[in-house]
Motif scaffolding. Structure first.
Motif, PDB file in Angstrom:
ATOM      1  N   PRO A 310      28.535 -20.100  25.709  1.00  0.00           N
ATOM      2  CA  PRO A 310      29.706 -20.023  26.756  1.00  0.00           C
ATOM      3  C   PRO A 310      28.954 -20.157  27.896  1.00  0.00           C
ATOM      4  O   PRO A 310      28.339 -20.237  28.946  1.00  0.00           O
ATOM      5  CB  PRO A 310      30.179 -18.873  26.509  1.00  0.00           C
ATOM      6  CG  PRO A 310      29.748 -17.924  25.014  1.00  0.00           C
ATOM      7  CD  PRO A 310      28.349 -17.964  25.065  1.00  0.00           C
ATOM      8  N   GLY A 311      29.667 -21.693  28.646  1.00  0.00           N
ATOM      9  CA  GLY A 311      29.228 -22.038  29.974  1.00  0.00           C
ATOM     10  C   GLY A 311      27.800 -22.589  30.091  1.00  0.00           C
ATOM     11  O   GLY A 311      27.918 -22.526  31.801  1.00  0.00           O
ATOM     12  N   ILE A 312      27.555 -22.618  28.954  1.00  0.00           N
ATOM     13  CA  ILE A 312      26.575 -23.698  28.836  1.00  0.00           C
ATOM     14  C   ILE A 312      26.744 -25.082  29.953  1.00  0.00           C
ATOM     15  O   ILE A 312      28.004 -25.614  30.214  1.00  0.00           O
ATOM     16  CB  ILE A 312      25.594 -23.945  28.091  1.00  0.00           C
ATOM     17  CG1 ILE A 312      24.192 -25.302  28.265  1.00  0.00           C
ATOM     18  CG2 ILE A 312      26.448 -24.783  26.795  1.00  0.00           C
ATOM     19  CD1 ILE A 312      23.417 -25.492  26.625  1.00  0.00           C
ATOM     20  N   LYS A 313      25.527 -25.384  30.871  1.00  0.00           N
ATOM     21  CA  LYS A 313      26.312 -26.594  31.905  1.00  0.00           C
ATOM     22  C   LYS A 313      26.430 -27.862  31.319  1.00  0.00           C
ATOM     23  O   LYS A 313      25.117 -28.060  30.531  1.00  0.00           O
ATOM     24  CB  LYS A 313      25.116 -26.778  33.027  1.00  0.00           C
ATOM     25  CG  LYS A 313      25.757 -28.370  34.305  1.00  0.00           C
ATOM     26  CD  LYS A 313      25.081 -27.201  35.893  1.00  0.00           C
ATOM     27  CE  LYS A 313      23.546 -27.314  35.710  1.00  0.00           C
ATOM     28  NZ  LYS A 313      23.012 -27.299  37.410  1.00  0.00           N
ATOM     29  N   THR A 314      26.966 -29.197  30.839  1.00  0.00           N
ATOM     30  CA  THR A 314      26.356 -29.950  30.039  1.00  0.00           C
ATOM     31  C   THR A 314      26.588 -31.247  30.897  1.00  0.00           C
ATOM     32  O   THR A 314      27.687 -31.249  32.234  1.00  0.00           O
ATOM     33  CB  THR A 314      27.593 -29.667  29.095  1.00  0.00           C
ATOM     34  OG1 THR A 314      28.747 -30.053  29.301  1.00  0.00           O
ATOM     35  CG2 THR A 314      27.524 -29.349  27.844  1.00  0.00           C
ATOM     36  N   GLY A 315      25.448 -31.955  30.754  1.00  0.00           N
ATOM     37  CA  GLY A 315      26.126 -33.510  31.618  1.00  0.00           C
ATOM     38  C   GLY A 315      25.790 -34.531  30.164  1.00  0.00           C
ATOM     39  O   GLY A 315      24.713 -34.416  29.193  1.00  0.00           O
ATOM     40  N   ILE A 316      25.691 -35.916  31.301  1.00  0.00           N
ATOM     41  CA  ILE A 316      24.585 -37.206  30.291  1.00  0.00           C
ATOM     42  C   ILE A 316      24.215 -37.728  31.483  1.00  0.00           C
ATOM     43  O   ILE A 316      24.317 -37.761  32.484  1.00  0.00           O
ATOM     44  CB  ILE A 316      26.618 -38.234  29.809  1.00  0.00           C
ATOM     45  CG1 ILE A 316      25.642 -39.308  29.528  1.00  0.00           C
ATOM     46  CG2 ILE A 316      27.325 -38.433  30.797  1.00  0.00           C
ATOM     47  CD1 ILE A 316      26.826 -40.549  29.376  1.00  0.00           C
ATOM     48  N   THR A 333      35.343 -34.997  26.959  1.00  0.00           N
ATOM     49  CA  THR A 333      34.746 -33.966  26.695  1.00  0.00           C
ATOM     50  C   THR A 333      34.198 -33.317  27.090  1.00  0.00           C
ATOM     51  O   THR A 333      34.046 -32.356  27.049  1.00  0.00           O
ATOM     52  CB  THR A 333      33.756 -35.155  26.223  1.00  0.00           C
ATOM     53  OG1 THR A 333      34.034 -36.453  25.353  1.00  0.00           O
ATOM     54  CG2 THR A 333      32.810 -33.969  25.274  1.00  0.00           C
ATOM     55  N   GLY A 334      34.774 -32.986  28.384  1.00  0.00           N
ATOM     56  CA  GLY A 334      34.963 -32.160  29.476  1.00  0.00           C
ATOM     57  C   GLY A 334      32.973 -31.446  29.789  1.00  0.00           C
ATOM     58  O   GLY A 334      32.322 -30.381  30.351  1.00  0.00           O
ATOM     59  N   LEU A 335      32.845 -32.368  30.011  1.00  0.00           N
ATOM     60  CA  LEU A 335      31.355 -32.708  30.846  1.00  0.00           C
ATOM     61  C   LEU A 335      31.513 -31.933  32.006  1.00  0.00           C
ATOM     62  O   LEU A 335      32.408 -32.249  32.437  1.00  0.00           O
ATOM     63  CB  LEU A 335      30.074 -34.077  30.434  1.00  0.00           C
ATOM     64  CG  LEU A 335      30.017 -34.255  29.385  1.00  0.00           C
ATOM     65  CD1 LEU A 335      29.313 -36.034  29.246  1.00  0.00           C
ATOM     66  CD2 LEU A 335      30.108 -33.291  28.138  1.00  0.00           C
ATOM     67  N   ASP A 336      30.501 -31.078  32.344  1.00  0.00           N
ATOM     68  CA  ASP A 336      30.352 -30.655  33.404  1.00  0.00           C
ATOM     69  C   ASP A 336      30.016 -31.909  34.888  1.00  0.00           C
ATOM     70  O   ASP A 336      30.447 -31.452  36.034  1.00  0.00           O
ATOM     71  CB  ASP A 336      29.368 -29.569  34.224  1.00  0.00           C
ATOM     72  CG  ASP A 336      29.990 -28.426  33.457  1.00  0.00           C
ATOM     73  OD1 ASP A 336      31.010 -27.819  33.217  1.00  0.00           O
ATOM     74  OD2 ASP A 336      28.576 -27.479  32.206  1.00  0.00           O
ATOM     75  N   TYR A 337      28.934 -32.460  34.436  1.00  0.00           N
ATOM     76  CA  TYR A 337      28.975 -33.728  34.979  1.00  0.00           C
ATOM     77  C   TYR A 337      28.774 -35.143  34.955  1.00  0.00           C
ATOM     78  O   TYR A 337      27.767 -35.209  33.179  1.00  0.00           O
ATOM     79  CB  TYR A 337      27.626 -33.341  36.281  1.00  0.00           C
ATOM     80  CG  TYR A 337      26.091 -33.033  35.750  1.00  0.00           C
ATOM     81  CD1 TYR A 337      24.988 -34.211  35.581  1.00  0.00           C
ATOM     82  CD2 TYR A 337      26.015 -32.102  35.370  1.00  0.00           C
ATOM     83  CE1 TYR A 337      23.935 -34.247  34.590  1.00  0.00           C
ATOM     84  CE2 TYR A 337      24.599 -31.877  34.019  1.00  0.00           C
ATOM     85  CZ  TYR A 337      23.889 -33.030  34.440  1.00  0.00           C
ATOM     86  OH  TYR A 337      22.417 -32.469  33.855  1.00  0.00           O
ATOM     87  N   VAL A 338      28.397 -36.224  35.259  1.00  0.00           N
ATOM     88  CA  VAL A 338      27.935 -37.647  34.992  1.00  0.00           C
ATOM     89  C   VAL A 338      26.373 -38.063  35.971  1.00  0.00           C
ATOM     90  O   VAL A 338      26.061 -37.245  37.100  1.00  0.00           O
ATOM     91  CB  VAL A 338      28.177 -38.706  34.164  1.00  0.00           C
ATOM     92  CG1 VAL A 338      29.887 -38.029  33.212  1.00  0.00           C
ATOM     93  CG2 VAL A 338      29.267 -39.216  36.407  1.00  0.00           C
TER      94      VAL A 338
END
Ligand code: PEP
Ligand code: MG
Length: 359
Positions: A310-316, A333-338
């Protein structure tokens, strides 16, 4: 180095007041890092380390490492590379002034680093006091029919753990050196091309062991995180299992597109124009994130990843990170950053804000 000013700068600041996602940049040297910062990047989402090894003062040691037949020989050559690699990271950390910097471990197949012309092969043989045949046979041994599906990414780091060790050491020693100067750093170590849980677990173990050793030797420590690229479809399918071990996910949509469609990212130009003309594809999937295919894997990977941690940071960090419709998809999609190339940072900042407004 270019900077934003006047109404352009105002528009950017206004955008940031709306945007939920952070915009980072792909940069692998201090100049690009500074451009990225000037354009408002909130960190580096991808520092590719491979370019650093092509410089004149590095390539010889790199080739020596590749040609060494023993672990000892490889370690010896890597020792020469360590201080240079450390300086690379010090420069990037310094430019980013405490913002997060995601450094990716070596990714391309080793074949890219060896000389392919006879004259350079001869030179190398003389330099290393080995026979020309030895050089030629190593070049032949490393050749692959499909190098992008071959011995690269974490597959290298797992078969030659000493490469991962050297790079981890360089990253953490750089962070410790800046700490002495009072400069904060936020290193994030990223493992490329993960497709199995074990691939990541083994790389993480090497990274953590090396970190413990560096901290013990230097009698000091810094915080660091270890995460993975999600660029092999299997990593998205097993994201919950991988996330149990990873601090962050970064979707590498360049490779993910290649492997999901089965289109070579290097050769697809030969038939994609016809496909677009015939309406077989609505858009070039390497340019715009294919929301019903590659995008599904990004969504699935994000949801499963959050289930695993839970809360894992995700980006592309694929090229799509700077393309507006793809940025909007990442927001939904709810990513934290691009993360995108420095010159696309302003576009991504506006797109991230527009995505919120459209919501
Ligand atoms: C990707 O595959 O999307 C990625 C960012 O890595 P690279 O382009 O270096 O393969
Ligand atoms: Mg990739």
């Amino acid at each position: 180095e270019p900077e934003l000013s006047g109404e352009f700068a105002e528009l950017m600041e206004l955008s940031d007041t709306f945007a939920r996602m952070e915009v980072r940049a792909n940069a692998d040297n201090p100049t690009d890092a500074r451009v990225a910062r000037n354009f408002g990047a909130r960190g580096i989402g991808l520092a590719r380390t491979e370019h650093m090894f092509f410089e004149v003062d590095r390539i010889k040691a790199m080739r020596e490492m590749i040609l060494a037949d023993t672990v000892k020989g490889r370690r010896q050559a890597l020792k020469e590379l360590l201080p240079m690699q450390q300086k690379d990271f010090e420069g990037i950390f310094r430019a980013m002034e405490g913002l997060p910097v995601t450094i990716r471990l070596l990714d391309p197949p080793l074949h890219e680093f060896v000389p392919h012309q006879l004259a350079t092969q001869k030179e190398l043989a003389e330099d290393l006091h080995i026979s020309l045949d030895a050089v030629k046979s190593k070049v032949a041994e490393l050749e692959e029919f499909n190098p992008m599906l071959g011995h690269r990414g974490c597959r290298l780091g797992n078969t030659y753990p000493e490469i991962t060790e050297m790079q981890t050491r360089a990253i953490l020693q750089a962070a410790l050196a800046l700490k002495v100067e009072g400069i904060e750093t936020r290193p994030e170590i990223m493992v490329p091309l993960v497709g199995t849980v074990e691939e990541f677990v083994q790389q993480k173990a090497i990274i953590d062991q090396t970190a413990a050793e560096v901290f013990r030797q230097r009698k000091d420590s810094v915080e660091y995180s270890v995460g993975t690229m999600v660029e092999v479809p299997r990593a998205a399918l097993l994201a919950d299992k991988i996330a149990e071990h990873a601090d962050f996910f970064s979707f590498g949509t360049n490779d993910l597109t290649q492997m999901t469609f089965g289109y070579s990212r290097d050769d697809s130009g030969k038939f994609l124009p016809v496909y677009l003309e015939k309406g077989i594809l609505p858009a070039d999937p390497f340019e715009k994130l294919d929301q019903e295919g590659v995008g599904l894997l990004v969504r699935m990977g994000t949801e499963l990843g959050r289930r695993g941690r839970p809360g894992i940071k995700t980006g592309i960090c694929g090229e799509h990170g700077g393309e507006p419709t793809s940025v909007e998809f990442c927001h939904r999609t709810g990513l934290d950053y691009v993360s995108c190339s420095p010159f696309r940072v302003p576009i991504a900042r506006v797109a991230a804000a527009q995505a919120v407004l459209r919501d």
